[in-house]
Scaffold this motif. Sequence first.
Motif, PDB file in Angstrom:
ATOM      1  N   SER A  48     -94.002  33.482 -26.810  1.00 17.97           N
ATOM      2  CA  SER A  48     -93.110  32.323 -26.916  1.00 17.97           C
ATOM      3  C   SER A  48     -91.750  32.624 -26.311  1.00 17.97           C
ATOM      4  O   SER A  48     -91.354  33.789 -26.193  1.00 17.97           O
ATOM      5  N   SER A  49     -91.020  31.591 -25.944  1.00 19.69           N
ATOM      6  CA  SER A  49     -89.694  31.758 -25.333  1.00 19.69           C
ATOM      7  C   SER A  49     -88.742  32.478 -26.274  1.00 19.69           C
ATOM      8  O   SER A  49     -87.947  33.321 -25.842  1.00 19.69           O
ATOM      9  N   THR A  50     -88.824  32.175 -27.574  1.00 12.77           N
ATOM     10  CA  THR A  50     -87.941  32.822 -28.561  1.00 12.77           C
ATOM     11  C   THR A  50     -88.224  34.314 -28.651  1.00 12.77           C
ATOM     12  O   THR A  50     -87.310  35.142 -28.615  1.00 12.77           O
ATOM     13  N   ASN A  51     -89.499  34.664 -28.756  1.00 14.46           N
ATOM     14  CA  ASN A  51     -89.865  36.077 -28.835  1.00 14.46           C
ATOM     15  C   ASN A  51     -89.577  36.799 -27.525  1.00 14.46           C
ATOM     16  O   ASN A  51     -89.170  37.965 -27.515  1.00 14.46           O
ATOM     17  N   ARG A  52     -89.773  36.109 -26.389  1.00 14.22           N
ATOM     18  CA  ARG A  52     -89.483  36.728 -25.092  1.00 14.22           C
ATOM     19  C   ARG A  52     -88.005  37.040 -24.978  1.00 14.22           C
ATOM     20  O   ARG A  52     -87.619  38.092 -24.469  1.00 14.22           O
ATOM     21  N   LEU A  53     -87.151  36.147 -25.464  1.00 15.94           N
ATOM     22  CA  LEU A  53     -85.707  36.383 -25.449  1.00 15.94           C
ATOM     23  C   LEU A  53     -85.350  37.577 -26.330  1.00 15.94           C
ATOM     24  O   LEU A  53     -84.524  38.417 -25.947  1.00 15.94           O
ATOM     25  N   SER A  54     -85.978  37.662 -27.506  1.00 16.12           N
ATOM     26  CA  SER A  54     -85.732  38.803 -28.399  1.00 16.12           C
ATOM     27  C   SER A  54     -86.144  40.109 -27.736  1.00 16.12           C
ATOM     28  O   SER A  54     -85.455  41.131 -27.855  1.00 16.12           O
ATOM     29  N   ILE A  55     -87.251  40.072 -27.016  1.00 16.94           N
ATOM     30  CA  ILE A  55     -87.740  41.258 -26.306  1.00 16.94           C
ATOM     31  C   ILE A  55     -86.752  41.683 -25.223  1.00 16.94           C
ATOM     32  O   ILE A  55     -86.455  42.872 -25.060  1.00 16.94           O
ATOM     33  N   ILE A  56     -86.220  40.719 -24.481  1.00 24.11           N
ATOM     34  CA  ILE A  56     -85.242  41.028 -23.432  1.00 24.11           C
ATOM     35  C   ILE A  56     -83.987  41.647 -24.035  1.00 24.11           C
ATOM     36  O   ILE A  56     -83.440  42.623 -23.505  1.00 24.11           O
ATOM     37  N   ILE A  57     -83.528  41.103 -25.168  1.00 24.53           N
ATOM     38  CA  ILE A  57     -82.340  41.652 -25.842  1.00 24.53           C
ATOM     39  C   ILE A  57     -82.601  43.084 -26.293  1.00 24.53           C
ATOM     40  O   ILE A  57     -81.754  43.974 -26.144  1.00 24.53           O
ATOM     41  N   GLY A  58     -83.789  43.331 -26.854  1.00 21.58           N
ATOM     42  CA  GLY A  58     -84.147  44.685 -27.274  1.00 21.58           C
ATOM     43  C   GLY A  58     -84.170  45.644 -26.101  1.00 21.58           C
ATOM     44  O   GLY A  58     -83.699  46.785 -26.200  1.00 21.58           O
ATOM     45  N   ILE A  60     -82.436  45.360 -23.307  1.00 22.48           N
ATOM     46  CA  ILE A  60     -81.069  45.568 -22.822  1.00 22.48           C
ATOM     47  C   ILE A  60     -80.340  46.614 -23.661  1.00 22.48           C
ATOM     48  O   ILE A  60     -79.746  47.555 -23.122  1.00 22.48           O
ATOM     49  N   PHE A  61     -80.408  46.481 -24.982  1.00 22.60           N
ATOM     50  CA  PHE A  61     -79.686  47.421 -25.841  1.00 22.60           C
ATOM     51  C   PHE A  61     -80.304  48.822 -25.791  1.00 22.60           C
ATOM     52  O   PHE A  61     -79.588  49.826 -25.799  1.00 22.60           O
ATOM     53  N   GLY A  62     -81.629  48.901 -25.732  1.00 25.00           N
ATOM     54  CA  GLY A  62     -82.272  50.203 -25.608  1.00 25.00           C
ATOM     55  C   GLY A  62     -81.912  50.879 -24.305  1.00 25.00           C
ATOM     56  O   GLY A  62     -81.637  52.084 -24.258  1.00 25.00           O
ATOM     57  N   GLY A  95     -83.339  56.747 -18.038  1.00 23.70           N
ATOM     58  CA  GLY A  95     -83.021  56.481 -19.439  1.00 23.70           C
ATOM     59  C   GLY A  95     -83.068  54.998 -19.736  1.00 23.70           C
ATOM     60  O   GLY A  95     -83.496  54.582 -20.817  1.00 23.70           O
ATOM     61  N   GLY A  96     -82.642  54.180 -18.758  1.00 24.03           N
ATOM     62  CA  GLY A  96     -82.669  52.738 -18.939  1.00 24.03           C
ATOM     63  C   GLY A  96     -84.086  52.211 -19.113  1.00 24.03           C
ATOM     64  O   GLY A  96     -84.357  51.385 -19.989  1.00 24.03           O
ATOM     65  N   LEU A  97     -85.013  52.706 -18.308  1.00 27.54           N
ATOM     66  CA  LEU A  97     -86.401  52.251 -18.391  1.00 27.54           C
ATOM     67  C   LEU A  97     -87.050  52.660 -19.714  1.00 27.54           C
ATOM     68  O   LEU A  97     -87.680  51.844 -20.389  1.00 27.54           O
ATOM     69  N   PHE A  98     -86.890  53.936 -20.065  1.00 20.53           N
ATOM     70  CA  PHE A  98     -87.544  54.406 -21.287  1.00 20.53           C
ATOM     71  C   PHE A  98     -86.834  53.859 -22.524  1.00 20.53           C
ATOM     72  O   PHE A  98     -87.480  53.520 -23.518  1.00 20.53           O
ATOM     73  N   GLY A  99     -85.510  53.758 -22.448  1.00 17.99           N
ATOM     74  CA  GLY A  99     -84.768  53.161 -23.558  1.00 17.99           C
ATOM     75  C   GLY A  99     -85.121  51.699 -23.737  1.00 17.99           C
ATOM     76  O   GLY A  99     -85.254  51.209 -24.869  1.00 17.99           O
ATOM     77  N   GLY A 100     -85.291  50.987 -22.609  1.00 20.08           N
ATOM     78  CA  GLY A 100     -85.717  49.598 -22.681  1.00 20.08           C
ATOM     79  C   GLY A 100     -87.090  49.466 -23.305  1.00 20.08           C
ATOM     80  O   GLY A 100     -87.343  48.562 -24.113  1.00 20.08           O
ATOM     81  N   LEU A 101     -87.983  50.387 -22.952  1.00 19.17           N
ATOM     82  CA  LEU A 101     -89.328  50.392 -23.531  1.00 19.17           C
ATOM     83  C   LEU A 101     -89.278  50.566 -25.050  1.00 19.17           C
ATOM     84  O   LEU A 101     -89.921  49.817 -25.798  1.00 19.17           O
ATOM     85  N   LEU A 102     -88.487  51.546 -25.505  1.00 17.16           N
ATOM     86  CA  LEU A 102     -88.376  51.789 -26.949  1.00 17.16           C
ATOM     87  C   LEU A 102     -87.730  50.604 -27.655  1.00 17.16           C
ATOM     88  O   LEU A 102     -88.143  50.215 -28.756  1.00 17.16           O
ATOM     89  N   GLY A 103     -86.699  50.022 -27.013  1.00 18.14           N
ATOM     90  CA  GLY A 103     -86.039  48.855 -27.595  1.00 18.14           C
ATOM     91  C   GLY A 103     -86.999  47.689 -27.751  1.00 18.14           C
ATOM     92  O   GLY A 103     -86.987  46.983 -28.768  1.00 18.14           O
TER      93      GLY A 103
END
Length: 256
Positions: A48-58, A60-62, A95-103
Amino acid sequence: MFLSFSIPYEPILFGIKINMHLILEYLAFFIGFQYYRFLRKKSSDLISSTNRLSIIIGAIFGALFLSRFVAFFENPVLHYNQGWLSILNNKTIMGGLFGGLLGVELIKKYIGEKTSSGDLFTLPIIVGLIIGRLGCFLTGTNEFTYGIVTNTFLGMYLGDEYLRHPIALYEIVFLIFLLAFLKNLIKKNTLENGMLFKIFMISYFIFRFFIEFLKPNAFLFLELSSIQYLCLICVLYYYKTILQGIQYAGKKLHLL
């Protein structure tokens, strides 16, 4: 006449020196995101768009956290002496790729999303990496993205008096072939959901593990850099997928 320029490439526009690395970095984010939007409109996204947005935010921060954490350990003494501003500014895509994955994985557990989410990001990430690495190449020795001294025919002058490995160009060539390979797999439509992103991560991190030997790294111990340890962690993270790939290849060879 051919257009000639030297590395680092810093053109002057209206009396202002242009930071090509910064411009291409922003361009990489912009084009990558537009490509992602294009692919999402074409595909039937199961998230869903809501969950996809949450995933993108996770993601970014990771990515923000681990990209700087790993970059600090590329040369901890130098970065510590440079102060907090340098620590906050230094970052690495690994670090950005793996951190994004973990986030992403943490956010998905929190919101209860079980559908694989990485495939839609895979091709845009690769396109963004290619554009970003072009910026790294044009920056030369002004940033820590250059190779060690070499006397081979591959050597280039990147801003000092030495012929060096243009590892940013090596990476661009690798990513172009990887992009073509993955697009071919998409056309065949034989991959299970989530596998596209896994193949990208495994391939890219293995490539970066070996290419790091051509960088003048500050090795931590066992003659490996912080990025190489992160590559090994990523391989361990995906060890089940790697074993499945080896078994699949073994069956194909047996049939031949």
